[in-house]
Design a protein around this motif. Structure first.
Motif: not given
Length: 181
Positions: A5-11
């Protein structure tokens, strides 16, 4: 061998993950299409699932607002999905949109380098360090206020803020939406 995994975001209730090979996976609440799985009935996506409509696009960065997601391709193209009634998808949408849509209303020569999302607004930075904002603006989070007027309640298309030399951008929300440049 495993892919990193190189990028993660959460709403608020969904998560988006970019893998080392440029594939976008999402999971969580999908009621407004924010996970990008068209053809679903809006039910929750309970495990990481690749966004099929972006299968042939190399994604390098992702960000998530409350009910929307923005994916940035390695070529500098912006794709938006989810709830867009405040203009946070870069266009007027009355409800949710589960199909990632390429934002062609950014200047044609713009190559976007970074994306960020707040609760109901979005921010992008192009390769020249120019900042564009769109979405809900009632608290001034779009940075589009002149001294003679109130902040716009919403900006349906990306608008250049007049800032240059921006290197990084972040969005977020708590009780009020905000952006940091």
């Amino acid at each position: 061998s495993s892919v990193r995994v190189v990028h993660v975001a959460s709403g608020d209730n969904h998560t988006a993950v970019v893998m080392e090979i440029g594939k976008l996976y999402t999971f969580g609440q999908a009621t407004e299409g924010q996970c990008g799985h068209m053809g679903t009935d809006g039910s929750d996506v309970c495990q990481p699932t690749q966004v099929d409509s972006l299968r042939d696009v190399c994604i390098k960065e992702v960000c998530a607002g409350s009910l929307h997601t923005i994916a940035l391709s390695a070529k500098g193209q912006v794709y938006t999905i989810g709830h867009g009634s405040e203009g946070q998808l870069g266009r007027a949408v009355s409800g949710g949109c589960g199909t990632p849509t390429l934002r062609s209303n950014l200047h044609r020569s713009c190559i976007i380098k970074h994306v960020a999302a707040g609760y109901c607004h979005s921010v992008v930075v192009d390769q020249g360090g120019h900042l564009y904002t769109f979405g809900q603006g009632m608290y001034g989070q779009l940075g589009l206020v002149d001294h003679s007027s109130q902040p716009p309640k919403r900006q349906l298309t990306p608008k250049h803020m007049g800032l240059a030399g921006v290197v990084e951008v972040a969005g977020g929300h708590c009780s009020r939406s905000k952006s940091v440049v």
